[in-house]
Design a protein around this motif. Structure first.
Motif, PDB file in Angstrom:
ATOM      1  N   LEU A 149       0.828  -1.216   0.000  1.00 22.04           N
ATOM      2  CA  LEU A 149       0.000   0.000   0.000  1.00 22.04           C
ATOM      3  C   LEU A 149       0.862   1.266   0.000  1.00 22.04           C
ATOM      4  N   PRO A 150       1.727   1.427  -0.996  1.00 25.28           N
ATOM      5  CA  PRO A 150       2.613   2.602  -1.002  1.00 25.28           C
ATOM      6  C   PRO A 150       1.861   3.921  -1.119  1.00 25.28           C
ATOM      7  N   GLN A 151       0.726   3.907  -1.837  1.00 25.92           N
ATOM      8  CA  GLN A 151      -0.031   5.137  -2.021  1.00 25.92           C
ATOM      9  C   GLN A 151      -0.670   5.620  -0.721  1.00 25.92           C
ATOM     10  N   VAL A 152      -0.897   4.700   0.224  1.00 23.30           N
ATOM     11  CA  VAL A 152      -1.513   5.055   1.503  1.00 23.30           C
ATOM     12  C   VAL A 152      -0.472   5.559   2.490  1.00 23.30           C
ATOM     13  N   PHE A 153       0.644   4.813   2.625  1.00 26.11           N
ATOM     14  CA  PHE A 153       1.621   5.122   3.669  1.00 26.11           C
ATOM     15  C   PHE A 153       2.835   5.905   3.168  1.00 26.11           C
ATOM     16  N   GLY A 154       2.981   6.044   1.847  1.00 24.65           N
ATOM     17  CA  GLY A 154       4.103   6.815   1.320  1.00 24.65           C
ATOM     18  C   GLY A 154       4.155   8.242   1.836  1.00 24.65           C
ATOM     19  N   PRO A 155       3.023   8.969   1.870  1.00 25.68           N
ATOM     20  CA  PRO A 155       3.054  10.355   2.353  1.00 25.68           C
ATOM     21  C   PRO A 155       3.510  10.501   3.800  1.00 25.68           C
ATOM     22  N   VAL A 156       3.426   9.426   4.594  1.00 27.96           N
ATOM     23  CA  VAL A 156       3.845   9.485   5.998  1.00 27.96           C
ATOM     24  C   VAL A 156       5.341   9.768   6.105  1.00 27.96           C
ATOM     25  N   SER A 157       6.106   9.423   5.051  1.00 29.24           N
ATOM     26  CA  SER A 157       7.555   9.657   5.069  1.00 29.24           C
ATOM     27  C   SER A 157       7.891  11.126   5.279  1.00 29.24           C
ATOM     28  N   ALA A 158       6.963  12.006   4.897  1.00 27.33           N
ATOM     29  CA  ALA A 158       7.215  13.444   5.037  1.00 27.33           C
ATOM     30  C   ALA A 158       7.421  13.855   6.492  1.00 27.33           C
ATOM     31  N   VAL A 159       6.787  13.123   7.419  1.00 26.80           N
ATOM     32  CA  VAL A 159       6.946  13.446   8.839  1.00 26.80           C
ATOM     33  C   VAL A 159       7.901  12.470   9.520  1.00 26.80           C
TER      34      VAL A 159
END
Length: 339
Positions: free
Chosen positions: A30-40
Motif C-alpha cells: 500500500l505505497p499510495q496510503v503510507f508513502g506520504p507518511v515519510s514526510a513526517v
C-alpha cells in the motif's frame, strides 16, 4: 485507560518479530496510503530520540568518549570491515553486474542508521554508546563514504555534507540533548516517569516509520526478476552477518546485555535513506535496489536479534545462578563436614 496504553507498548515490544514483517508487507503493498507518511519521518525520529535520551545523562555520554574502546570497535566494523567484505563477496557473486556491486558496497559504506538508537533503547542496550556511535559515524561520513567508494570501486561521489549534518542535528543532536537535559534538570523524573509514559507512543511511531520507509521498495518488490531475487537473498545473508559480527565481538569482550544489544544493532543497522539518495544521484537505477532491500531486512533482523539476545542473556543468567547455587552448596557442605 492508562493500563491499556501501557499494555499496548508491552505487547508491541514483545511481538516485534511479528509486527515488523507485517508493517513491511503493508508498506510494500500500500505505497499510495503510507508513502506520504515519510514526510513526517524526521519528526517521528526526533520524538523517538528524545524518549530514548531521557534514560541518559551527559556524564554517561562523556564517559563513552573518555573510554572509547567499544566505540572504536564499532566504527572499525562499520567503516572498514563491512565495506571490504561487501565488496569482496559482491564481486565474486555479481561480477557481471557492476551496478549491483556498487549498490551493495554503498549500502555498507553509509553511517549507522538513526533507528538503531530506538532498537537499542527498546532492548535495554547502552544508549550512550549507541548515540555516540551514530553521531561520530554521521559526522565523518562525508569523508569516509567518498574514500571507501574511491578505494574499492574507483568511483568519485560528492556528498551533501550540509544536508546530512542538518538531518543529524534535527533527528539526533537536538532531541538527544533535550532528553538528557530534561533528565538532568528533573533529577531523574524524565527517566523514571516521562520516558515510560511516552514509550508506547514511540513504539507505534517506530512501526509507522518502518511501514512508511517500506513503501520505497514497492516498485522493486512487485517487479522482481531472477537476478534481483539473488541480490535480495545476498543482502539478507550479509545484513544478518552485520548483526552477528557485532554480537560475536561483544561476546568475545564478555559484555553484558547492554553491550550485546548495542554492538549488534549498531553493526547491523545502516542509514538506508542516505544510501538510496546517493545511489539515485550518482549511479544507475539498479544500484538502488540492493540498498532498498535493506529497508525490508534490517528491521526484521533487528526484531529477531533483539529477541535472540534476550534469550542468550536469560540463559547466561540462569547458568550463572546455577553455578552460584552449586558453589554455595559446596561451601555449606564443607562447613558441615568441618563441624
Amino acid at each position: 485507560m492508562a493500563n491499556r496504553y501501557q499494555q499496548l507498548g508491552s505487547f508491541l515490544q514483545s511481538h516485534m518479530t511479528i509486527c515488523v514483517p507485517a508493517c513491511v508487507a503493508v508498506g510494500v503493498l500500500l505505497p499510495q496510503v503510507f508513502g506520504p507518511v515519510s514526510a513526517v519521518g524526521p519528526l517521528m525520529f526526533a520524538i523517538m530520540t528524545f524518549q530514548g535520551s531521557l534514560n541518559n545523562t551527559f556524564r554517561q555520554l562523556m564517559q563513552v568518549f573518555r573510554h572509547p574502546l567499544h566505540l572504536l570497535i564499532i566504527l572499525g566494523v562499520i567503516m572498514v570491515l563491512m565495506p571490504a567484505l561487501a565488496f569482496a563477496c559482491a564481486s565474486a557473486l555479481f561480477a557481471g553486474n557492476p551496478d549491483l556491486i556498487t549498490g551493495i558496497v554503498l549500502e555498507y559504506s553509509v553511517p549507522i542508521g538513526v533507528v538503531s538508537f530506538m532498537w537499542v533503547g527498546m532492548y535495554r542496550g547502552n544508549t550512550s554508546l549507541a548515540l555516540a556511535a551514530i553521531l561520530v559515524s554521521t559526522v565523518v561520513s562525508p569523508l569516509t563514504i567518498p574514500a571507501t567508494l574511491s578505494i574499492l570501486l574507483g568511483a568519485t561521489v560528492h556528498i551533501d555534507a550540509l544536508g546530512m549534518v542538518v538531518d543529524m542535528i534535527f533527528m539526533i543532536a537536538v532531541p538527544a540533548i533535550a532528553g538528557m537535559a530534561v533528565n538532568e534538570l528533573t533529577r531523574g523524573w524524565g527517566h523514571e516517569r516521562l520516558s515510560p509514559a511516552i514509550s508506547p507512543a514511540c513504539r507505534v511511531l517506530m512501526l509507522l516509520n518502518i511501514t512508511a520507509n517500506s513503501t520505497k521498495m514497492s516498485a522493486y518488490v512487485l517487479d522482481m526478476n531472477l537476478q534481483r531475487i539473488e541480490a535480495a537473498l545476498f543482502v539478507l545473508v550479509f545484513a544478518t552477518s552485520g548483526f552477528m559480527i557485532g554480537l560475536a565481538i561483544a561476546r568475545l569482550l564478555h559484555g553484558s546485555q547492554d553491550l550485546l544489544v548495542t554492538m549488534s544493532f549498531d553493526c547491523g543497522l545502516r542509514n538506508i535513506s542516505s544510501g538510496a539518495t546517493l545511489a539515485a544521484q550518482f549511479f544507475p537505477g539498479e544500484a538502488v535496489f540492493p540498498i532498498m532491500c535493506g529497508t525490508i531486512f534490517q528491521q526484521v533482523l533487528a526484531a529477531t536479534f533483539g529477541r535472540t539476545i534476550e534469550r542468550i542473556c536469560s540463559e547466561d543468567t540462569a547458568e550463572r545462578d546455577r553455578k552460584i547455587g552449586i558453589a554455595k552448596a559446596l561451601v555449606s557442605r564443607q562447613r558441615q563436614q568441618r563441624r
